[in-house]
Design a protein around this motif. Structure first.
Motif, PDB file in Angstrom:
ATOM      1  N   GLU A  59       4.588  -3.962 -17.155  1.00  0.00           N
ATOM      2  CA  GLU A  59       4.116  -5.039 -17.753  1.00  0.00           C
ATOM      3  C   GLU A  59       3.872  -5.159 -19.181  1.00  0.00           C
ATOM      4  N   ALA A  60       3.239  -4.115 -19.446  1.00  0.00           N
ATOM      5  CA  ALA A  60       2.828  -3.819 -20.891  1.00  0.00           C
ATOM      6  C   ALA A  60       4.304  -3.841 -21.964  1.00  0.00           C
ATOM      7  N   ARG A  61       5.211  -2.899 -21.472  1.00  0.00           N
ATOM      8  CA  ARG A  61       6.365  -2.713 -22.005  1.00  0.00           C
ATOM      9  C   ARG A  61       7.330  -4.201 -22.037  1.00  0.00           C
ATOM     10  N   ILE A  62       7.286  -5.036 -21.051  1.00  0.00           N
ATOM     11  CA  ILE A  62       8.180  -6.210 -20.889  1.00  0.00           C
ATOM     12  C   ILE A  62       7.557  -7.039 -21.797  1.00  0.00           C
ATOM     13  N   GLY A  63       6.151  -7.037 -21.946  1.00  0.00           N
ATOM     14  CA  GLY A  63       5.422  -8.205 -22.774  1.00  0.00           C
ATOM     15  C   GLY A  63       5.545  -9.619 -22.340  1.00  0.00           C
ATOM     16  N   HIS A  64       5.967 -10.528 -23.311  1.00  0.00           N
ATOM     17  CA  HIS A  64       5.893 -11.967 -23.039  1.00  0.00           C
ATOM     18  C   HIS A  64       7.017 -12.282 -22.196  1.00  0.00           C
ATOM     19  N   ARG A  65       8.126 -11.529 -22.066  1.00  0.00           N
ATOM     20  CA  ARG A  65       9.051 -11.672 -21.040  1.00  0.00           C
ATOM     21  C   ARG A  65       8.573 -12.079 -19.607  1.00  0.00           C
ATOM     22  N   ALA A  66       7.610 -11.334 -19.522  1.00  0.00           N
ATOM     23  CA  ALA A  66       7.012 -11.625 -17.830  1.00  0.00           C
ATOM     24  C   ALA A  66       6.475 -12.755 -17.674  1.00  0.00           C
ATOM     25  N   HIS A  67       6.222 -13.555 -18.730  1.00  0.00           N
ATOM     26  CA  HIS A  67       5.613 -14.987 -18.563  1.00  0.00           C
ATOM     27  C   HIS A  67       6.755 -16.122 -18.463  1.00  0.00           C
ATOM     28  N   GLU A  68       7.900 -15.597 -18.578  1.00  0.00           N
ATOM     29  CA  GLU A  68       9.135 -16.423 -18.329  1.00  0.00           C
ATOM     30  C   GLU A  68       9.486 -16.449 -17.067  1.00  0.00           C
ATOM     31  N   VAL A  69       9.081 -15.741 -16.091  1.00  0.00           N
ATOM     32  CA  VAL A  69       9.532 -15.628 -14.627  1.00  0.00           C
ATOM     33  C   VAL A  69       8.016 -16.287 -13.695  1.00  0.00           C
ATOM     34  N   GLU A  70       8.688 -17.026 -12.839  1.00  0.00           N
ATOM     35  CA  GLU A  70       7.814 -17.994 -11.991  1.00  0.00           C
ATOM     36  C   GLU A  70       6.848 -16.997 -11.261  1.00  0.00           C
ATOM     37  N   HIS A  71       7.183 -16.008 -10.889  1.00  0.00           N
ATOM     38  CA  HIS A  71       6.272 -15.115  -9.971  1.00  0.00           C
ATOM     39  C   HIS A  71       6.103 -13.685 -10.550  1.00  0.00           C
ATOM     40  N   VAL A  72       5.004 -13.361 -10.939  1.00  0.00           N
ATOM     41  CA  VAL A  72       4.660 -11.976 -11.467  1.00  0.00           C
ATOM     42  C   VAL A  72       3.632 -11.017 -10.525  1.00  0.00           C
ATOM     43  N   VAL A  73       4.265 -10.212  -9.870  1.00  0.00           N
ATOM     44  CA  VAL A  73       3.361  -9.349  -9.026  1.00  0.00           C
ATOM     45  C   VAL A  73       3.102  -7.932  -9.838  1.00  0.00           C
ATOM     46  N   THR A  74       1.613  -7.680 -10.333  1.00  0.00           N
ATOM     47  CA  THR A  74       1.626  -6.278 -10.868  1.00  0.00           C
ATOM     48  C   THR A  74       1.045  -5.420  -9.953  1.00  0.00           C
ATOM     49  N   THR A  75       1.313  -4.216  -9.487  1.00  0.00           N
ATOM     50  CA  THR A  75       0.677  -3.120  -8.813  1.00  0.00           C
ATOM     51  C   THR A  75      -0.229  -2.490  -9.811  1.00  0.00           C
ATOM     52  N   LEU A  76      -1.410  -2.269  -9.292  1.00  0.00           N
ATOM     53  CA  LEU A  76      -2.626  -1.766  -9.987  1.00  0.00           C
ATOM     54  C   LEU A  76      -3.175  -0.434  -9.473  1.00  0.00           C
ATOM     55  N   GLY A  77      -2.039   0.253  -8.637  1.00  0.00           N
ATOM     56  CA  GLY A  77      -2.559   1.718  -8.376  1.00  0.00           C
ATOM     57  C   GLY A  77      -3.666   1.634  -7.111  1.00  0.00           C
ATOM     58  N   GLU A  78      -4.737   2.231  -7.294  1.00  0.00           N
ATOM     59  CA  GLU A  78      -5.501   2.262  -6.208  1.00  0.00           C
ATOM     60  C   GLU A  78      -6.629   1.078  -6.244  1.00  0.00           C
ATOM     61  N   ARG A  79      -6.512   0.124  -7.214  1.00  0.00           N
ATOM     62  CA  ARG A  79      -7.198  -0.934  -7.463  1.00  0.00           C
ATOM     63  C   ARG A  79      -6.626  -2.260  -6.672  1.00  0.00           C
ATOM     64  N   GLY A  80      -5.327  -1.832  -6.348  1.00  0.00           N
ATOM     65  CA  GLY A  80      -4.539  -3.177  -5.596  1.00  0.00           C
ATOM     66  C   GLY A  80      -3.469  -3.663  -6.294  1.00  0.00           C
ATOM     67  N   ALA A  81      -3.432  -5.086  -6.669  1.00  0.00           N
ATOM     68  CA  ALA A  81      -2.290  -5.658  -7.039  1.00  0.00           C
ATOM     69  C   ALA A  81      -2.908  -7.094  -7.579  1.00  0.00           C
ATOM     70  N   ARG A  82      -2.067  -7.616  -8.528  1.00  0.00           N
ATOM     71  CA  ARG A  82      -2.433  -8.805  -9.479  1.00  0.00           C
ATOM     72  C   ARG A  82      -1.383  -9.893  -9.066  1.00  0.00           C
ATOM     73  N   TYR A  83      -1.549 -11.126  -9.039  1.00  0.00           N
ATOM     74  CA  TYR A  83      -0.479 -12.288  -8.801  1.00  0.00           C
ATOM     75  C   TYR A  83      -0.561 -13.232 -10.155  1.00  0.00           C
ATOM     76  N   ARG A  84       0.373 -13.780 -10.843  1.00  0.00           N
ATOM     77  CA  ARG A  84       0.269 -14.727 -11.592  1.00  0.00           C
ATOM     78  C   ARG A  84       1.652 -15.621 -11.203  1.00  0.00           C
ATOM     79  N   GLY A  85       1.281 -17.055 -10.967  1.00  0.00           N
ATOM     80  CA  GLY A  85       2.301 -17.867 -10.594  1.00  0.00           C
ATOM     81  C   GLY A  85       1.707 -19.297 -10.566  1.00  0.00           C
TER      82      GLY A  85
END
Length: 290
Positions: free
Chosen positions: A190-216
């Motif tokens: 997600e850090a490498r892709i940067g702002h391009r991620a904000h151009e996608v309707e649904h973004v799911v980010t895995t956080l390892g042992e902490r779980g996952a995050r969603y933006r949509g």
């Protein structure tokens, strides 16, 4: 799209994994003593296809193996997991391989040699027919990028949901971002892709042992079940395959279930062999909720 068991097509890589275990990962220039060596079918595409099939969805795989000894083993791995391998090509030369080193903390380092995967440079008529009949097309970036772009454009034109796991991470062309419905990344990607991620309707980010995050349509985080990790190699692929299989249930429900699937995979060694069945994933999720 069906509310359960969507029809999934995975276009991607299939490799033979060459796995070494060692107490600690070597730094550049260092030689360390390993404790074991095994081979196991892998490749991000195949891993995700198998995870989706074990989750209960009908899955077809588009890709290529070589005409070497690994090729037949890899084909059998897909078919025995219930994945439709009718679009799996056999090319002259070597199958893809990945050398994987896993340490005692369950961390890993991976080198991938594409082999036959690098020859998947265009869609064939049969591939297009399979994609047009699917609910979800799931891709990664271990095959030529132009092929992924062409597949996403075709899928979108036929109303098929496109899900991208951009690994190994690289700069994403405009045409790929514009035709991606769901982006599945880890924090580094997600850090490498940067702002391009904000151009996608649904973004799911895995956080390892902490779980996952969603933006949509909303933003939230999902906690992961507590486990004792054995090998995290296949966890991300198990997450992606399970996410595709559960996506019709809605982002929150799908991510909760996919997080449990990724956690379950980390309790087992290997990649394609570590993903759980629907019953096993449900059991872990339900135990964590109590």
């Amino acid at each position: 799209m069906s509310a359960s068991n969507p029809r999934i097509v995975v276009l991607g890589s299939i490799n033979m994994d060459l796995i070494t275990r060692t107490p600690s990962l070597p730094v550049p220039g260092e030689t360390v003593l390993g404790t074991s060596f095994t081979t196991a079918p892998g490749g991000k595409g195949a891993n995700q296809a198998i995870a989706a099939a074990k989750s209960g969805s009908p899955v077809a795989f588009i890709g290529a193996v070589g005409d070497d000894e690994f090729g037949e083993t890899l084909r059998h791995t897909l078919s025995s997991a219930g994945v439709d391998d009718s679009a799996l090509r056999t090319a002259a030369g070597s199958s893809g391989i990945a050398t994987i080193t896993v340490d005692d903390r369950a961390e890993n380092s991976i080198v991938v040699v594409p082999g036959a995967n690098g020859g998947v440079r265009e869609l064939e008529d049969d591939d297009r027919a399979i994609i047009a009949n699917a609910d979800i097309l799931l891709c990664q970036l271990e095959i030529p990028l132009d092929t992924v772009v062409a597949a996403f454009r075709y899928a979108r034109s036929h109303g098929v949901t496109t899900m991208l796991n951009p690994s190994p991470v690289q700069d994403l062309p405009d045409a790929l971002v514009a035709n991606t419905d769901v982006l599945v990344v880890n924090e580094a990607e997600e850090a490498r892709i940067g702002h391009r991620a904000h151009e996608v309707e649904h973004v799911v980010t895995t956080l390892g042992e902490r779980g996952a995050r969603y933006r949509g349509s909303e933003s939230f985080e999902v906690s992961a079940p507590r486990i004792e990790a054995v090998d995290t190699t296949g966890a991300g692929d198990a997450f992606a395959g399970a996410l595709a299989a559960s996506w019709p249930s809605g982002p929150r429900s799908a991510i909760e279930w996919a997080t449990a699937a990724g956690s379950f995979a980390a309790t087992r060694p290997g990649a394609s062999t570590s993903s759980g069945t629907r019953v096993e994933i449900d059991t872990l999720r339900d135990a964590a909720a109590r």
